[in-house]
Design a protein around this motif. Structure first.
Motif, PDB file in Angstrom:
ATOM      1  N   UNK A   1      47.553  35.242  39.696  1.00 46.14           N
ATOM      2  CA  UNK A   1      48.698  35.161  38.419  1.00 46.14           C
ATOM      3  C   UNK A   1      49.249  36.460  37.988  1.00 46.14           C
ATOM      4  N   UNK A   2      48.474  36.822  36.803  1.00 42.41           N
ATOM      5  CA  UNK A   2      48.925  37.994  36.088  1.00 42.41           C
ATOM      6  C   UNK A   2      48.788  39.086  36.771  1.00 42.41           C
ATOM      7  N   UNK A   3      47.794  39.316  38.064  1.00 44.65           N
ATOM      8  CA  UNK A   3      47.690  40.591  38.667  1.00 44.65           C
ATOM      9  C   UNK A   3      48.454  40.626  40.062  1.00 44.65           C
ATOM     10  N   UNK A   4      49.066  39.589  40.653  1.00 48.29           N
ATOM     11  CA  UNK A   4      49.499  39.525  41.960  1.00 48.29           C
ATOM     12  C   UNK A   4      50.720  40.459  41.948  1.00 48.29           C
ATOM     13  N   UNK A   5      51.405  40.676  41.065  1.00 46.96           N
ATOM     14  CA  UNK A   5      52.675  41.248  41.180  1.00 46.96           C
ATOM     15  C   UNK A   5      52.360  43.055  40.903  1.00 46.96           C
ATOM     16  N   UNK A   6      51.174  43.530  40.874  1.00 51.03           N
ATOM     17  CA  UNK A   6      50.683  44.772  40.389  1.00 51.03           C
ATOM     18  C   UNK A   6      50.026  45.437  41.747  1.00 51.03           C
ATOM     19  N   UNK A   7      50.189  44.922  42.749  1.00 48.17           N
ATOM     20  CA  UNK A   7      49.651  45.613  44.170  1.00 48.17           C
ATOM     21  C   UNK A   7      48.391  45.124  44.347  1.00 48.17           C
ATOM     22  N   UNK A   8      48.122  43.841  43.985  1.00 45.05           N
ATOM     23  CA  UNK A   8      46.646  43.691  43.884  1.00 45.05           C
ATOM     24  C   UNK A   8      46.227  42.145  44.849  1.00 45.05           C
ATOM     25  N   UNK A   9      45.446  42.449  45.731  1.00 44.69           N
ATOM     26  CA  UNK A   9      45.495  41.002  46.565  1.00 44.69           C
ATOM     27  C   UNK A   9      43.943  40.753  46.611  1.00 44.69           C
ATOM     28  N   UNK A  10      43.658  39.622  46.959  1.00 44.72           N
ATOM     29  CA  UNK A  10      42.148  39.184  46.917  1.00 44.72           C
ATOM     30  C   UNK A  10      41.999  38.165  48.319  1.00 44.72           C
ATOM     31  N   UNK A  11      40.865  38.010  48.843  1.00 40.33           N
ATOM     32  CA  UNK A  11      40.212  37.246  49.805  1.00 40.33           C
ATOM     33  C   UNK A  11      39.135  36.823  49.718  1.00 40.33           C
ATOM     34  N   UNK A  12      38.623  35.655  50.065  1.00 39.55           N
ATOM     35  CA  UNK A  12      37.032  35.288  49.772  1.00 39.55           C
ATOM     36  C   UNK A  12      36.519  35.263  51.067  1.00 39.55           C
ATOM     37  N   UNK A  13      35.026  35.265  50.828  1.00 43.82           N
ATOM     38  CA  UNK A  13      34.162  35.198  51.895  1.00 43.82           C
ATOM     39  C   UNK A  13      32.651  34.645  51.450  1.00 43.82           C
TER      40      UNK A  13
END
Length: 581
Positions: free
Chosen positions: A243-255
């Motif tokens: 949400x708040x971080x997605x527009x700041x060049x940040x991505x995530x994935x789960x493992x």
């Protein structure tokens, strides 16, 4: 007797108290041109016959009991200081300061006596407070010469004495680990440095909440930032990232962070995407390997050392080094490739930062920096403060890794500029909570183990998740990593057959309270799936999370027993009335 002889030798070697420190000279040297050395004099007295008229050496006489106390304090300070080195002028005996975690916690926030305590006759300086003050000032007067001084007290956002006391205390606790005898690589700089860690303070930063700590840590990373999360993690972290971080060049994935091969594949996949810029996020930046152990809410245990070792392998000889070499010099010769993590040209390669959210396993149970992590994070609201009355987040950076040192510099800048700092009151409450952390955890872990054993064999319970159970998938890792194999935390979760049964179970408790959060003195129960965001639920619908408090274990077990019976009747009869027929 051995101790008294040594103290007497120290008195003779250093001279009378109050005359300054006179260090003992090596054997064979003389203290002056006309007399024997002090050390040889001590040895001659020590080995003289029992009929020596002089008898054993005695401390100098004092004119009053008060002077004797002051002289004893001064002598003890000199003995403690010199005794740190077994080969130094400490009579060959080490006189350590308090080094156990329990003692350090009991004295959390307690300032040491001032230098020369009790010697100079200044009673105002001698009366040290046994409770740290709460400093509420937001600003400080500027001296006439214009320089504020080295303490940095200008404005509360950049420096508050109460917050700094908490940060220094936590930084010392996080480094209370020593050299591991199982390490075979004596040439490893990290291993060598760990042996000195108990005298080191980890740079630590206190924030206004655990989530403020998370966001500040991510803001301190080089962009673009890719976060590899566990597939079982506190839902607030991915919510913030998406949400708040997605527009700041940040991505995530789960493992699956308990599967080291899966972790390696996830890191290499993100390295490839970053260097080749194939995912549209951008090249370079930071890969954050985010560990949460035990996990929330399934109590999975990540092997922190194994994950950090895997990251080190990739840093040293993996895809980062080879691909960065080809980008920088255009050749394919990777025989001598080196990944220079201190290179300031971040656009050419990726830094990998290992972070451990150890909220469920505070310092008395697990020390992630001692397992190789770069950063450790706590929601101090939980176990550290421990009384459900403080909102605070804590981040400590390893002084033993280049990534930790770099993270601390950048995080200090973010803390000051963004200003999401812990308040003086919250800092003071957390210091107060630390003083009983070890006692609370010992009780909570013992009770949690009893409850887990009870639930594990209950016919209405499908599964019980607790690292202390031998049936737990990562029990062996927990034995190595948590509390010396005897403290497995105060958190557990268990599953019943349906969401209806779970909600009825939570509704049937009386001693246990229904609430979110954890780590307080009261036992809390919560149905997790009902508060997790739709579409990203990680909790089974029949799962209940239990935060064990300080109540009597038998009272808690009885409460659970009755609640399970009540829930069973409600589900079977549909109206909650007792079925007597």
């Amino acid at each position: 007797m051995h101790l008294m002889r040594s103290i007497s030798r120290a008195i003779i070697a250093r001279g009378p108290a109050g005359n300054g420190r006179q260090r003992r000279r090596p054997h064979g040297s003389s203290s002056n041109a006309n007399g024997p050395s002090s050390s040889s004099s001590v040895d001659s007295r020590r080995h003289s016959s029992s009929g020596n008229a002089e008898g054993p050496p005695r401390p100098p006489a004092s004119s009053s009991p008060g002077m004797a106390g002051s002289a004893a304090r001064a002598l003890r300070e000199r003995i403690d200081e010199d005794g740190r080195d077994e080969d130094g002028p400490g009579c060959g005996i080490v006189y350590p300061a308090a080094t156990s975690m329990s003692t350090r916690l009991s004295h959390a926030g307690l300032p040491p006596p001032p230098p020369g305590y009790g010697v100079d006759g200044d009673d105002d300086d001698d009366n040290s407070p046994l409770c740290p003050p709460i400093v509420l000032a937001t600003t400080y007067e500027r001296p006439p010469h214009g320089e504020y001084g080295a303490n940095g007290r200008v404005y509360a956002r950049s420096c508050n004495p109460t917050r700094k006391l908490l940060e220094g205390t936590m930084g010392g606790l996080e480094m209370m680990f020593s050299h591991d005898d199982d390490d075979d690589d004596d040439d490893d700089a990290y291993t060598r440095t760990r042996a000195k860690s108990k005298n080191t303070i980890a740079p630590t930063f206190a924030f206004s909440s655990g989530m403020a700590a998370v966001s500040s840590l991510l803001l301190s990373c080089d962009a673009p930032t890719r976060v590899i999360l566990p597939d079982d993690v506190y839902h607030g972290v991915p919510t913030q990232l998406l949400t708040s971080m997605v527009d700041r060049g940040l991505s995530c994935e789960s493992t699956d962070m308990t599967n080291i091969d899966a972790v390696r594949r996830a890191i290499r996949r993100n390295v490839d995407a970053s260097i080749e810029n194939t995912d549209g996020v951008g090249g370079g930046g930071t890969i954050v390997v985010w560990m949460e152990t035990p996990s929330n809410p399934l109590c999975r245990v990540t092997d922190v050392r194994a994950v950090c070792d895997a990251v080190d392998e990739i840093r040293a000889v993996g895809d980062i080094g080879r691909k960065r070499r080809r980008m920088s010099d255009g050749d394919d010769d990777d025989e001598n490739d080196v990944y220079d993590e201190n290179d300031d040209d971040a656009s050419r390669f990726v830094r990998i930062l290992t972070v451990v959210d150890s909220t469920w396993a505070p310092p008395f149970i697990t020390l992630p920096l001692g397992l190789g992590a770069d950063v450790v994070l706590h929601s101090g609201t939980k176990y550290l403060a421990g009384h459900s009355d403080a909102l605070i987040g804590i981040v400590s950076c390893s002084p033993l890794t280049a990534r930790g040192v770099r993270a601390s510099t950048r995080l200090r800048s973010v803390q000051t500029s963004v200003g999401a700092v812990a308040s003086p009151l919250e800092s003071w409450l957390t210091l107060r909570g630390l003083r009983t952390l070890h006692l609370r955890l010992e009780r909570q872990c013992k009770t949690a183990m009893m409850i887990a054993n009870y639930l594990h064999g209950h016919p209405l319970v499908k599964a019980c998740h607790y690292p202390g159970l031998s049936s737990h998938p990562q029990h062996d890792v927990a034995c190595r990593q948590m509390g010396g194999g005897s403290l497995f935390g105060g958190m557990l979760s268990f599953e019943v057959e349906s969401e209806t049964m779970a909600m009825a179970m939570a509704g049937g408790v009386r001693v246990i309270r229904r609430a979110t959060s954890l780590g307080g003195t009261e036992t809390l129960i919560e149905h997790r799936a009902s508060i997790e965001p739709l579409g990203r639920r990680t909790s089974p619908v029949g799962l209940l999370r239990l935060s064990v408090g300080l109540e009597d274990a038998e009272d808690l077990i009885r409460d659970l027993e009755v609640a399970l019976e009540v829930a069973y009747r409600v589900v079977k009869t549909g109206d909650g009335r007792a079925n007597d027929g």
